[in-house]
Structures are given as C-alpha cells and as structure tokens.
Write a protein that holds these residues in place. Structure first.
Motif, short mmCIF file in Angstrom:
data_model
loop_
_atom_site.label_atom_id
_atom_site.label_comp_id
_atom_site.label_asym_id
_atom_site.label_seq_id
_atom_site.Cartn_x
_atom_site.Cartn_y
_atom_site.Cartn_z
N TYR A 211 15.64 -28.89 43.49
CA TYR A 211 16.91 -29.58 43.22
C TYR A 211 16.71 -30.81 42.76
O TYR A 211 17.52 -31.49 42.18
CB TYR A 211 17.38 -29.93 44.74
N ARG A 212 15.23 -31.29 42.73
CA ARG A 212 15.04 -32.55 41.86
C ARG A 212 15.13 -32.17 40.59
O ARG A 212 15.86 -33.38 39.92
CB ARG A 212 13.56 -33.05 42.42
N ILE A 213 14.82 -31.12 40.09
CA ILE A 213 15.14 -30.82 38.52
C ILE A 213 16.57 -30.88 38.22
O ILE A 213 16.84 -31.46 37.20
CB ILE A 213 14.46 -29.53 38.27
N VAL A 214 17.17 -30.35 39.11
CA VAL A 214 18.86 -30.39 39.01
C VAL A 214 19.35 -31.66 38.69
O VAL A 214 20.10 -32.08 37.91
CB VAL A 214 19.60 -29.62 39.98
N PHE A 215 19.06 -32.55 39.91
CA PHE A 215 19.45 -33.93 39.84
C PHE A 215 19.06 -34.82 38.62
O PHE A 215 19.72 -35.48 37.83
CB PHE A 215 18.97 -34.61 40.93
N LYS A 244 27.86 -34.68 43.21
CA LYS A 244 29.04 -33.70 43.13
C LYS A 244 28.74 -32.75 42.01
O LYS A 244 29.22 -31.54 42.25
CB LYS A 244 30.36 -34.50 43.03
N ASN A 245 28.43 -32.96 40.80
CA ASN A 245 28.20 -32.20 39.80
C ASN A 245 27.04 -31.28 39.88
O ASN A 245 27.06 -30.23 39.49
CB ASN A 245 28.08 -33.14 38.43
N ALA A 246 25.82 -31.90 40.56
CA ALA A 246 24.68 -30.98 40.66
C ALA A 246 25.02 -30.16 41.65
O ALA A 246 24.07 -28.94 41.97
CB ALA A 246 23.65 -32.10 41.13
N MET A 247 25.84 -30.30 42.64
CA MET A 247 26.15 -29.27 43.75
C MET A 247 26.69 -27.87 43.41
O MET A 247 26.52 -26.94 43.83
CB MET A 247 27.07 -29.80 44.60
N THR A 252 25.63 -22.39 43.72
CA THR A 252 25.49 -21.03 43.00
C THR A 252 24.52 -20.50 43.31
O THR A 252 24.42 -19.05 43.80
CB THR A 252 25.71 -21.11 41.41
N GLY A 253 23.19 -21.04 43.63
CA GLY A 253 21.91 -20.52 43.93
C GLY A 253 22.10 -20.20 45.38
O GLY A 253 21.29 -19.28 46.01
N VAL A 254 22.70 -20.84 46.41
CA VAL A 254 22.66 -20.95 47.51
C VAL A 254 23.43 -19.63 48.26
O VAL A 254 23.21 -19.03 49.12
CB VAL A 254 23.26 -22.15 48.32
N VAL A 255 24.47 -19.45 47.60
CA VAL A 255 25.52 -18.33 48.00
C VAL A 255 24.59 -16.97 47.87
O VAL A 255 24.95 -16.20 48.68
CB VAL A 255 26.81 -18.20 47.00
N VAL A 256 23.73 -16.72 46.93
CA VAL A 256 23.13 -15.49 46.63
C VAL A 256 22.11 -15.25 48.05
O VAL A 256 21.88 -14.26 48.37
CB VAL A 256 22.09 -15.68 45.60
N VAL A 257 21.88 -16.25 48.68
CA VAL A 257 20.82 -16.45 49.84
C VAL A 257 21.56 -15.78 51.16
O VAL A 257 21.12 -15.35 51.90
CB VAL A 257 20.09 -17.78 50.14
N ILE A 258 22.86 -16.07 51.18
CA ILE A 258 23.73 -15.99 52.31
C ILE A 258 23.49 -14.63 53.20
O ILE A 258 23.14 -14.24 54.21
CB ILE A 258 25.21 -16.29 52.18
N PRO A 259 23.53 -13.53 52.02
CA PRO A 259 23.20 -12.04 52.62
C PRO A 259 21.89 -11.86 53.16
O PRO A 259 21.79 -11.03 54.16
CB PRO A 259 23.45 -11.11 51.52
N LEU A 260 20.93 -12.60 52.75
CA LEU A 260 19.56 -12.45 53.48
C LEU A 260 19.60 -13.14 54.70
O LEU A 260 18.50 -12.64 55.55
CB LEU A 260 18.70 -13.10 52.54
N LEU A 261 20.40 -14.07 55.19
CA LEU A 261 20.37 -14.36 56.52
C LEU A 261 20.58 -13.31 57.49
O LEU A 261 19.98 -13.34 58.47
CB LEU A 261 21.60 -15.48 56.63
N PHE A 262 21.21 -12.11 57.19
CA PHE A 262 21.33 -11.18 58.24
C PHE A 262 19.96 -10.29 58.41
O PHE A 262 19.93 -9.70 59.37
CB PHE A 262 22.60 -9.97 57.89
N LEU A 263 19.33 -10.47 57.23
CA LEU A 263 17.90 -9.62 57.45
C LEU A 263 16.95 -10.39 58.26
O LEU A 263 15.96 -9.70 58.81
CB LEU A 263 17.39 -9.40 56.02
#
Length: 307
Positions: A211-215, A244-247, A252-263
């Motif tokens: 996230y630091r690199i993104v900011f 706001k722009n960095a979010m 986009t990367g966080v949404v990919v992790v959501i299905p892994l919560l069920f695992l």
C-alpha cells in the motif's frame, strides 16, 4: 454499466467450465476410482470384486464424460463428470468418501472460520492502510526508512513464529486470554482476540509495503502537484485526494481475497482449536481447551474444563 456487468458474467461461464473440466481431468488422471477404492479398502488383499462393489456404492462405476450405453441427455448426465463436478454449479456438493454430507461440513465449519477471518480482514485492512499512509506522509525520512525495514523483516518471519510467540507471551506468561478453544455467542470474543491479533500482525509487513508503493505512486501524479499549488496542506492532499484515488487499486486487490475468507486459516485455526469446535459436539456444549494444551507444554495430556 449494466451491459458491462452482464458481459463480464457471461465471460465467467466458459472460464468456470474450463477450470472445472481441467481440475476434473487432473484429479482423475492422478487418482483413478480404482486407486481410491484400494486406498479406502486397504492396499493388501483387495479383490477385484470388492473394488467393483465400492465403485458402485460411491457412484464411480460410470464413464468419465460420455455414457454410450445410455440414451438421450443421460449420455452426458449419467457420467462421473456430471455427478461429481457439474453439480457444483448448483451447490450440490454430494457426500465425501466417508458418506458425510459435504454441504453440512461446510456450513458447520464456516461459522468459526468467518468469526476469525472477518475481523482479521477488516481490522487488518484499516491498520495496513493507516501504517502505509503514515510512511507515505513521512516519506524519505528515517521513519519511512525504518518502517520499510520493519516491513521486510516482518515479511521474512514465518507465521508459525507469530502464532507460537503470541500464545506463549500473551496467554501463558501474562494469562490475558485463553491459549486455544472456542465458544458460541459472546463468549467467543475472548477466544478470538488472540488469533485475530496474530493474523493482523502477521499480514502487516507485506500489505503495508504494498500500500505504501500505491500511495507513493499517487503522490507523484500531476493532480497532487496541482492541489499543492493551490495551497492545500500535505495532510489535506494526502487524505482528501491521494487516499481516495489510491483506494481503487487497493480495493481491487482486496476483493480477490474475500472468497478466501470462507476457507479460513489452517494454521491459525488449528492452533486456536476453533476448527475442531465446529465438528466436536463436546466443545459445542461448552468444553474448553486448557492452557496446559500449548505446543510448548511438556504435559502429554490436555485437560478440559466446563464453564
């Protein structure tokens, strides 16, 4: 926007079918029904009749993809691929080798996993973004430098170290929370604090550095220079524009992790015993794992106590 969503959903259909078919081919290429039968019946003194009977009982006596002996649509539906793989699209998971309902197993074990993973996901995301913003704010300073060094060191440490160290220091030495166990209702909080804190701490290094690199990439863009030229303070620029722009790439990367919560997390739930609670009636009725059941304990037996 609606047309775009429909188009993306239609794209997902052949992708899911292809992944499903590829997984099926690889699985049965390595592990044939005869191999599964021998594994369940025992590798020694297994007759061909026993293998055939086992395959009939578990539905593995059919052709893989095409049943020429059937008629109509049953040539495609009366196959192992349709029974064991295609039914997954309508959430019919069937039974496992031990004839247990996979659906019930998922529903039973999903609760404790989500109770642990959702706080780790939400709180961890907030903590990582806050640390990354702080490092971006103090960029090119000693605070930023040592923050990056700390992140790299944290990324290099095994998650097992976080788990064992956290249990030893927080639960054994200071006795602040139980080492392991689980309970229903509000009593679950004291059992979730430690594994949730460990999960957050173990993910700070990699996520904060990313996230630091993104900011920093957002800070170098033209709109940030324009905002500064208008006299806005660095705090307003960072929190009012850059965040706001960095979010956008972050979410986009966080949404990919959501299905892994069920695992769930295998290591964290195994050490905290929340994975066992879902499948053990004695633990669901209120039994707790004693602090003597620690990985470093010299005791050979784990005692349990009832509240």
């Amino acid at each position: 926007m609606l047309a775009y969503l429909i188009r993306r959903l239609l794209y997902a259909v052949p992708i899911l079918l292809g992944v499903n078919l590829l997984t099926f081919v690889l699985f049965f290429k390595v592990n044939t029904p005869d191999d599964m039968a021998r594994m369940q019946l025992g590798t020694k003194r297994v007759t061909a009749e026993q293998i055939v009977q086992w395959k009939q009982e578990h539905g593995y006596d059919k052709p893989y993809y095409y049943n020429a002996a059937a008629s109509g649509w049953q040539r495609l539906t009366d196959t192992i691929f349709f029974d064991k793989s295609m039914r997954l699209f309508v959430f019919e998971f069937g039974n496992d080798i031990d004839n247990r309902s996979i659906r019930n197993e998922v529903i039973t074990r999903m609760g404790p996993s989500l109770a642990l993973q959702i706080p780790v996901f939400i709180v961890g995301l907030g903590v990582n973004i806050a640390f990354a913003l702080g490092m971006a704010f103090f960029r090119a300073t000693y605070l930023d430098f040592w923050g990056v060094v700390t992140c790299i060191v944290a990324m290099s440490v095994s998650s097992m170290f976080y788990i064992i160290s956290g249990q030893y220091v927080i639960s054994k030495e200071f006795a602040l929370v139980p080492i392991s166990g689980f309970a229903g209702g509000l009593d679950a909080f004291k059992f979730l604090v430690l594994p949730a804190a460990i999960g957050i701490a173990s993910g700070i290094g990699s996520s904060t550095r990313l996230y630091r690199i993104v900011f920093l990439e957002e800070i170098s863009k033209d709109y940030v220079r324009t905002a500064r030229s208008k006299g806005l303070s660095e705090v307003v620029v960072l929190f009012g524009h850059v965040l706001k722009n960095a979010m956008i790439p972050i979410l986009t990367g966080v949404v990919v992790v959501i299905p892994l919560l069920f695992l769930g997390s295998l290591l964290s739930e195994s050490f905290s015993a929340s994975r066992d609670w879902a499948a053990t009636p004695s633990m669901q009725s209120g039994r707790r794992i004693s602090p003597s059941c620690a990985p470093w304990s010299s005791s050979a037996r784990c005692s349990t106590s009832r509240d």
